[in-house]
Motif scaffolding. Structure first.
Motif, mmCIF file in Angstrom:
data_model
loop_
_atom_site.group_PDB
_atom_site.id
_atom_site.type_symbol
_atom_site.label_atom_id
_atom_site.label_comp_id
_atom_site.label_asym_id
_atom_site.label_seq_id
_atom_site.Cartn_x
_atom_site.Cartn_y
_atom_site.Cartn_z
ATOM 1 N N ILE A 166 0.835 -1.204 0.000
ATOM 2 C CA ILE A 166 0.000 0.000 0.000
ATOM 3 C C ILE A 166 0.867 1.250 0.000
ATOM 4 N N VAL A 167 1.915 1.244 0.809
ATOM 5 C CA VAL A 167 2.831 2.382 0.854
ATOM 6 C C VAL A 167 3.522 2.571 -0.496
ATOM 7 N N ILE A 168 3.932 1.496 -1.124
ATOM 8 C CA ILE A 168 4.579 1.594 -2.444
ATOM 9 C C ILE A 168 3.589 2.123 -3.483
ATOM 10 N N PHE A 169 2.337 1.679 -3.423
ATOM 11 C CA PHE A 169 1.287 2.210 -4.298
ATOM 12 C C PHE A 169 1.183 3.722 -4.137
ATOM 13 N N VAL A 170 1.156 4.185 -2.901
ATOM 14 C CA VAL A 170 1.049 5.614 -2.617
ATOM 15 C C VAL A 170 2.264 6.368 -3.157
ATOM 16 N N ILE A 171 3.444 5.827 -2.966
ATOM 17 C CA ILE A 171 4.667 6.492 -3.422
ATOM 18 C C ILE A 171 4.686 6.608 -4.944
ATOM 19 N N ILE A 172 4.357 5.516 -5.646
ATOM 20 C CA ILE A 172 4.371 5.529 -7.114
ATOM 21 C C ILE A 172 3.387 6.549 -7.650
ATOM 22 N N LEU A 173 2.169 6.566 -7.106
ATOM 23 C CA LEU A 173 1.166 7.523 -7.601
ATOM 24 C C LEU A 173 1.513 8.947 -7.220
ATOM 25 N N ALA A 174 2.176 9.139 -6.076
ATOM 26 C CA ALA A 174 2.593 10.486 -5.682
ATOM 27 C C ALA A 174 3.679 11.008 -6.629
ATOM 28 N N VAL A 175 4.612 10.143 -7.006
ATOM 29 C CA VAL A 175 5.692 10.530 -7.925
ATOM 30 C C VAL A 175 5.133 10.863 -9.309
ATOM 31 N N LEU A 236 -5.709 5.181 19.096
ATOM 32 C CA LEU A 236 -5.391 6.430 18.401
ATOM 33 C C LEU A 236 -4.219 6.258 17.429
ATOM 34 N N LEU A 237 -3.221 5.471 17.799
ATOM 35 C CA LEU A 237 -2.096 5.227 16.896
ATOM 36 C C LEU A 237 -2.566 4.515 15.626
ATOM 37 N N GLY A 238 -3.392 3.496 15.798
ATOM 38 C CA GLY A 238 -3.913 2.768 14.644
ATOM 39 C C GLY A 238 -4.786 3.642 13.765
ATOM 40 N N VAL A 242 -3.858 4.544 9.721
ATOM 41 C CA VAL A 242 -4.721 4.015 8.677
ATOM 42 C C VAL A 242 -5.470 5.130 7.950
ATOM 43 N N THR A 243 -5.912 6.154 8.676
ATOM 44 C CA THR A 243 -6.626 7.261 8.034
ATOM 45 C C THR A 243 -5.752 7.936 6.972
ATOM 46 N N GLY A 244 -4.501 8.182 7.301
ATOM 47 C CA GLY A 244 -3.588 8.791 6.336
ATOM 48 C C GLY A 244 -3.461 7.969 5.071
ATOM 49 N N LEU A 245 -3.325 6.676 5.211
ATOM 50 C CA LEU A 245 -3.213 5.803 4.047
ATOM 51 C C LEU A 245 -4.486 5.806 3.210
ATOM 52 N N MET A 246 -5.635 5.761 3.854
ATOM 53 C CA MET A 246 -6.902 5.687 3.123
ATOM 54 C C MET A 246 -7.176 6.951 2.321
ATOM 55 N N VAL A 247 -6.866 8.103 2.892
ATOM 56 C CA VAL A 247 -7.076 9.365 2.175
ATOM 57 C C VAL A 247 -6.167 9.424 0.949
ATOM 58 N N LEU A 248 -4.923 9.021 1.089
ATOM 59 C CA LEU A 248 -3.984 9.038 -0.041
ATOM 60 C C LEU A 248 -4.404 8.049 -1.128
ATOM 61 N N VAL A 249 -4.832 6.868 -0.738
ATOM 62 C CA VAL A 249 -5.275 5.864 -1.712
ATOM 63 C C VAL A 249 -6.499 6.354 -2.479
ATOM 64 N N THR A 250 -7.337 7.136 -1.831
ATOM 65 C CA THR A 250 -8.532 7.685 -2.488
ATOM 66 C C THR A 250 -8.190 8.804 -3.452
ATOM 67 N N LEU A 251 -7.357 9.755 -3.051
ATOM 68 C CA LEU A 251 -7.142 10.978 -3.819
ATOM 69 C C LEU A 251 -6.092 10.850 -4.915
ATOM 70 N N LEU A 252 -5.026 10.097 -4.694
ATOM 71 C CA LEU A 252 -3.938 10.052 -5.670
ATOM 72 C C LEU A 252 -4.342 9.501 -7.032
ATOM 73 N N PRO A 253 -5.232 8.510 -7.126
ATOM 74 C CA PRO A 253 -5.645 8.067 -8.458
ATOM 75 C C PRO A 253 -6.269 9.177 -9.303
ATOM 76 N N PHE A 254 -6.938 10.150 -8.676
ATOM 77 C CA PHE A 254 -7.529 11.263 -9.411
ATOM 78 C C PHE A 254 -6.475 12.140 -10.076
ATOM 79 N N ALA A 255 -5.231 12.045 -9.629
ATOM 80 C CA ALA A 255 -4.140 12.828 -10.215
ATOM 81 C C ALA A 255 -3.397 12.050 -11.294
ATOM 82 N N ASN A 256 -3.880 10.852 -11.603
ATOM 83 C CA ASN A 256 -3.207 10.026 -12.593
ATOM 84 C C ASN A 256 -4.121 9.536 -13.707
#
Length: 476
Positions: A166-175, A236-238, A242-256
């Motif tokens: 999931i983190v790699i997915f986020v990094i690739i789409l962010a780049v 709270l840690l969890g 997880v919230t940070g990851l979910m928001v990025l997974v949702t929004l980054l595809p719209f930029a690609n």
């Protein structure tokens, strides 16, 4: 496990239970789910609403964990303490059966993922898919019977392993982020359905509940915590991670990719998005991560399901049989019933048009009633000042958190619509048989006046739900 000292879980283990419970099937379906409903602007609004509501609920869990340390298996215990025996039972039963249905969605998505490479699995509800899922159910069953501590350790390992893709997915789409594409999609882009912003946000609400399920994982498993304060900290840690990851997974595809393209993708849409960006290996990479992720989430939810049923039996709110443990101190009868129910729902997916979407939405709906009762209980004790002899300055803050969490869960129930309220009633009403069994087992009266009214409402809702299914007014 041979003694109480070997049962104890650290804050890291509890946090892994929260993350392992939350990161499952839902996060891999976010791109298409949001793409079909709205653009980035609507998605941002939806995550602000969902994130705020769930953060408030997480704070309620944290406060209750610290102020009511005698209440274990939080979701169920809080509802009973605040509202009585039958509402407490409904909370335990609803949370348990909803979690069972969530486990079904995991198997459906795994088989749907494999279906992209092996057509024999189809969309996850073919005969072969059901057979393979059934084998998986019972393999996990017998592994968990070997001991909760061992299963919790495996969950930590799996949680780490599944976050990496999931983190790699986020990094690739962010780049590969393209600002122009993001701007084009911002308000929905080409082909956006003619719906209001409110309707766009509403269409995403049940999936946001689904992906946040598990936020209470540490609270449910609190009897194994080394320190009670670790429960709130892990929650709270969890939640934050997880919230940070979910928001990025949702929004980054719209930029690609174009929104309409995302909306038309096969589930798991995260795999399809990465394939469109980097080529076929992207689909294989995410699909492998999904299978690890979902199996890890399935393990965590199997633990939680059995624990809730076991604890309800220990407190005399479920039949005594579910309080039985094996030599490894695993609630064996509770685990058997959980997996029998999961097996039956797996078989039922054969007749569903969109098994994954149905199971996702129904899981969310079943979980909202228990969440509402927890939030309302937090509000009650803060308003009364109960347990606030220590750190009384926190009372007003906790009252605000609980009030917002209560309003949020009511809003979510309404947003889900009448269909899922009636489908929930179909499960709640016959589930009351377990409550009647337990009460008669102990020679206790069944219902008081208020509980009788609640039971009658559940029966009426069940009747309307069955009628709706029979006549086609409700489509599963």
């Amino acid at each position: 496990m041979t003694n109480s000292t070997t049962q104890k879980l650290s804050v890291i283990s509890l946090t892994a239970l929260v993350i392992g419970s939350m990161i499952g099937a839902g996060i891999f379906s976010l791109p298409r789910t949001f793409g079909a409903a709205t653009g980035p602007f609507g998605a941002i609004i939806a995550w602000i609403v969902a994130g705020t509501g769930m953060y408030m609920l997480a704070r309620v869990f944290q406060a209750l964990a610290e102020r009511k340390p005698d209440l274990d298996a939080g979701v169920y215990a809080y509802a009973k303490a605040g509202f009585g025996n039958y509402p407490g039972f409904l909370s335990a039963f609803g949370y348990w059966i909803g979690s069972c249905i969530g486990n079904v969605s995991y198997w459906v998505l795994i088989k749907s993922t494999l279906g992209a490479f092996f057509p024999i699995f189809g969309d996850g509800n073919t005969v072969i898919a059901i057979v393979v899922a059934s084998i998986g159910i019972w393999l996990f069953h017998f592994m968990i019977l070997r001991g909760v501590q061992q299963a919790a350790f495996i969950n930590i390992v799996v949680t780490v392993a599944k976050i990496v893709p999931i983190v790699i997915f986020v990094i690739i789409l962010a780049v590969s982020f393209r600002l122009g594409q993001f701007r084009e999609n911002f308000w929905g882009g080409v082909g956006m359905p003619d719906t209001s912003l409110l309707e766009q946000v509403r269409a995403t609400m049940l999936v946001t509940v689904f992906v946040f399920l598990g936020i209470e994982g540490a609270s449910v498993y609190s009897r194994y915590a080394q320190k009670r304060s670790d429960v709130g900290r892990a929650t709270l840690l969890g939640f934050a991670a997880v919230t940070g990851l979910m928001v990025l997974v949702t929004l980054l595809p719209f930029a690609n990719l174009a929104r309409a393209q995302i909306a038309g993708m096969r589930q798991p849409s995260m795999a399809a998005v990465l394939e469109a960006v980097v080529g076929p290996w992207g689909a294989v990479f995410v699909s492998a991560g999904l299978i690890v992720s979902v199996l890890g989430a399935y393990l965590a939810w199997q633990l939680i399901c059995a624990e809730v049923l076991f604890t309800a039996a220990k407190t005399d709110d479920m039949p005594r049989v579910f309080a039985r443990e094996n030599k490894n101190r695993v609630p064996v009868a509770a685990l058997w019933l959980t997996n029998i129910i999961v097996q039956l729902f797996i078989i039922s997916t054969y007749w569903s048009r969109d098994a994954f979407a149905l199971m996702l939405s129904l899981t969310s709906s079943m979980s909202l009633i228990p969440y509402l009762l927890v939030a309302a209980y937090g509000f009650l004790i803060a308003r009364r000042g109960e347990s606030y002899e220590v750190r009384p300055q926190e009372r007003r803050r906790d009252l605000v958190f609980a009030c917002i969490a209560t309003v949020y869960t009511i809003f979510m129930i309404i947003s889900g619509g009448l269909k899922f309220i009636l489908l929930s009633a179909i499960l709640y009403a016959p589930g009351t048989i377990l409550y009647i069994w337990a009460r008669r087992e102990r020679g206790e009266p069944l219902f008081n006046m208020v509980e009788t009214v609640i039971f009658v409402i559940a029966i009426i809702g069940c009747a309307f739900g069955i009628y709706g299914l029979a006549t086609g007014m409700i489509v599963a």
